[in-house]
Motif scaffolding. Structure first.
Motif, PDB file in Angstrom:
ATOM      1  N   ILE A 188      -7.432   2.892  -3.884  1.00  0.00           N
ATOM      2  CA  ILE A 188      -6.528   2.592  -4.986  1.00  0.00           C
ATOM      3  C   ILE A 188      -5.752   3.843  -5.368  1.00  0.00           C
ATOM      4  O   ILE A 188      -6.323   4.905  -5.601  1.00  0.00           O
ATOM      5  N   HIS A 196       0.820  -1.215   0.000  1.00  0.00           N
ATOM      6  CA  HIS A 196       0.000   0.000   0.000  1.00  0.00           C
ATOM      7  C   HIS A 196       0.854   1.267   0.000  1.00  0.00           C
ATOM      8  O   HIS A 196       1.424   1.613  -1.019  1.00  0.00           O
ATOM      9  N   ILE A 251      -1.507  -1.666 -10.037  1.00  0.00           N
ATOM     10  CA  ILE A 251      -1.746  -2.046  -8.643  1.00  0.00           C
ATOM     11  C   ILE A 251      -0.631  -2.954  -8.120  1.00  0.00           C
ATOM     12  O   ILE A 251      -0.100  -2.731  -7.044  1.00  0.00           O
ATOM     13  N   THR A 252      -0.289  -3.966  -8.904  1.00  0.00           N
ATOM     14  CA  THR A 252       0.771  -4.901  -8.508  1.00  0.00           C
ATOM     15  C   THR A 252       1.834  -4.948  -9.587  1.00  0.00           C
ATOM     16  O   THR A 252       1.513  -4.976 -10.775  1.00  0.00           O
ATOM     17  N   HIS A 289      -5.350   9.405  -4.342  1.00  0.00           N
ATOM     18  CA  HIS A 289      -6.184   8.206  -4.466  1.00  0.00           C
ATOM     19  C   HIS A 289      -7.626   8.625  -4.782  1.00  0.00           C
ATOM     20  O   HIS A 289      -8.458   8.708  -3.891  1.00  0.00           O
ATOM     21  N   VAL A 331     -10.568  -5.029 -10.695  1.00  0.00           N
ATOM     22  CA  VAL A 331      -9.132  -5.202 -10.897  1.00  0.00           C
ATOM     23  C   VAL A 331      -8.899  -6.116 -12.093  1.00  0.00           C
ATOM     24  O   VAL A 331      -9.478  -7.204 -12.180  1.00  0.00           O
ATOM     25  N   CYS A 380       2.464  -4.046  -4.086  1.00  0.00           N
ATOM     26  CA  CYS A 380       1.010  -4.132  -4.277  1.00  0.00           C
ATOM     27  C   CYS A 380       0.366  -2.988  -3.505  1.00  0.00           C
ATOM     28  O   CYS A 380       0.612  -2.831  -2.308  1.00  0.00           O
ATOM     29  N   SER A 381      -0.465  -2.188  -4.187  1.00  0.00           N
ATOM     30  CA  SER A 381      -1.057  -1.015  -3.539  1.00  0.00           C
ATOM     31  C   SER A 381      -2.298  -1.345  -2.713  1.00  0.00           C
ATOM     32  O   SER A 381      -2.801  -0.482  -1.988  1.00  0.00           O
ATOM     33  N   MET A 382      -2.812  -2.561  -2.799  1.00  0.00           N
ATOM     34  CA  MET A 382      -3.940  -2.924  -1.942  1.00  0.00           C
ATOM     35  C   MET A 382      -3.465  -3.041  -0.496  1.00  0.00           C
ATOM     36  O   MET A 382      -2.336  -3.441  -0.238  1.00  0.00           O
ATOM     37  N   THR A 385      -1.197  -6.484 -12.149  1.00  0.00           N
ATOM     38  CA  THR A 385      -2.615  -6.144 -12.021  1.00  0.00           C
ATOM     39  C   THR A 385      -2.762  -4.627 -12.086  1.00  0.00           C
ATOM     40  O   THR A 385      -1.842  -3.879 -11.733  1.00  0.00           O
ATOM     41  N   SER A 386      -3.941  -4.180 -12.527  1.00  0.00           N
ATOM     42  CA  SER A 386      -4.210  -2.744 -12.617  1.00  0.00           C
ATOM     43  C   SER A 386      -5.709  -2.524 -12.588  1.00  0.00           C
ATOM     44  O   SER A 386      -6.494  -3.478 -12.644  1.00  0.00           O
ATOM     45  N   LEU A 387      -6.119  -1.273 -12.503  1.00  0.00           N
ATOM     46  CA  LEU A 387      -7.549  -0.966 -12.536  1.00  0.00           C
ATOM     47  C   LEU A 387      -8.120  -1.297 -13.901  1.00  0.00           C
ATOM     48  O   LEU A 387      -7.519  -1.002 -14.938  1.00  0.00           O
TER      49      LEU A 387
END
Length: 292
Positions: free
Chosen positions: A197, A140, A242-243, A163, A173, A256-258, A213-215
Motif C-alpha cells: 500500500i 498500482h 487507495i482508490t 510504501h 481497507v 487504484c493503488s492495489m 477507499t483508504s487505509l
C-alpha cells in the motif's frame, strides 16, 4: 572508459527528452495464474457500453519493474473480452502518445508503469486526450511517474512517496463511500487485503479527487504497519487513499493503488472494483466524481 562514455551518452539523451530503454522484459503470465483470473472474472459489466470501447494498456517501465504486470495486463484484457465492456491493446512504446494514435482509444490505462517522463509533445497529446472527453486509468505504480510533469501528476491524483505497508502486509481497507457504485462489490463492508500500500505526496489531496477507499487506521495492525516499515510513514494526517476518481476537463480519471501482488488480479471483488472504475473512465458508468 567505454562504460563511462556510455553512461554519459545515456544521460545526455535523457536530458534531451529521449526515453531510456524500456526495462520491462518480463515474459507472459503463468498459465496457472491466468486460469485463476479467468475463474474470478465478473460475469457482466455494471453498465452497458454506450458504444464499442477500446483501451490502450501501457506497461512500460523505466524504473522498478513489478512482476505482476503481465498478469495485470492479461486480467484487464480478459475482463474486457468476457464482459464486452471494452477491448484492450498493450503497448510499451511512449511514441504511441500522439494525437493520431490516441484517437482510436477511449482510455489509456497505466499498468504499474514507473518513472515515465513524456516529451512535451506526448504530454500535450495526453492532456488533449483526457480533457477532450476520454479516460485515464491508473493501477498500482501508475503514480510512480510524471515527477517532472506537474499537470500529469495532478491528473493522476498524486505522486508515490514510499510504501511502509509492504507486499507481505495484511491491511484493513476502509470504504470512504460505502454506497458509491464503484464500491458496490464490497457490499458496504470494509475488508482486509494482503498487498503493498502506497503513501502519496503532493499533489495528492482530497480537494483534488474523490477518495473512495483508504487505509483504515482504526485497525491496530494496519496502524502499527505490522510486518512492514513503520519508520517510513511520512504522512502525519493519517490519510492514505487507495482508490479515487476525478473529472478532468470533459474526461475522467480512475486510480487504484492495489495491484502489487499477483493474487490481487484473481480477487473477484477487486476485479469488479477495477471494472466499475474503468467503465467510469470510459464514460459508460455515470457515477458521482466531484469533490463534495
Amino acid at each position: 572508459m567505454k562504460k563511462a562514455v556510455s553512461a554519459l551518452t545515456i544521460a545526455a539523451l535523457a536530458s534531451c527528452g529521449f526515453a531510456a530503454p524500456n526495462k520491462n522484459k518480463l515474459g507472459p503470465a503463468k498459465p496457472e495464474e491466468v486460469a485463476k483470473v479467468e475463474a474470478a472474472l465478473p460475469a457482466k459489466a455494471p453498465a452497458p457500453p454506450k458504444k464499442a470501447r477500446k483501451i490502450l494498456v501501457v506497461s512500460r517501465c523505466e524504473g522498478f519493474v513489478h512482476k505482476s504486470i503481465p498478469l495485470g495486463v492479461k486480467a484487464i484484457q480478459l475482463m474486457g473480452d468476457k464482459t464486452g465492456a471494452y477491448s484492450a491493446v498493450e503497448t510499451k512504446e511512449m511514441t504511441d502518445f500522439n494525437a493520431a494514435n490516441l484517437a482510436q482509444y477511449d482510455a489509456v490505462l497505466f499498468m504499474s508503469t514507473t518513472k515515465l517522463d513524456p516529451t512535451p509533445e506526448q504530454r500535450a497529446a495526453l492532456l488533449d486526450f483526457i480533457r477532450g472527453g476520454k479516460g485515464i486509468v491508473g493501477i498500482h505504480a501508475a503514480t510512480d511517474n510524471f515527477y517532472q510533469w506537474e499537470e500529469g501528476a495532478k491528473i493522476m491524483g498524486g505522486l508515490f512517496c514510499g510504501h511502509p505497508w509492504t507486499s507481505g502486509c495484511t491491511v484493513q481497507v476502509k470504504l470512504d463511500e460505502p454506497d458509491h457504485p464503484i464500491n458496490e462489490c464490497f457490499c458496504g463492508e470494509s475488508f482486509k487485503v494482503k498487498d503493498e500500500i502506497y503513501q502519496f505526496k503532493d499533489p495528492y489531496s482530497r480537494d483534488n479527487q474523490r477518495v473512495l477507499t483508504s487505509l483504515d487506521l482504526s485497525d491496530p495492525d494496519t496502524k502499527a504497519v505490522k510486518g512492514g516499515n513503520p519508520n517510513k510513514v511520512e504522512r502525519t494526517d493519517g490519510d492514505f487513499g487507495i482508490t479515487w476518481v476525478r473529472p478532468e476537463g470533459k474526461g475522467r480519471v480512475f486510480y487504484c493503488s492495489m495491484g502489487h501482488n499477483n493474487h490481487i488480479f484473481w480477487d473477484a471483488r477487486i476485479l469488479q472494483h477495477y471494472l466499475a472504475g474503468i467503465q467510469y473512465a470510459l464514460g459508460d458508468f455515470d457515477v458521482p466524481d466531484t469533490v463534495e
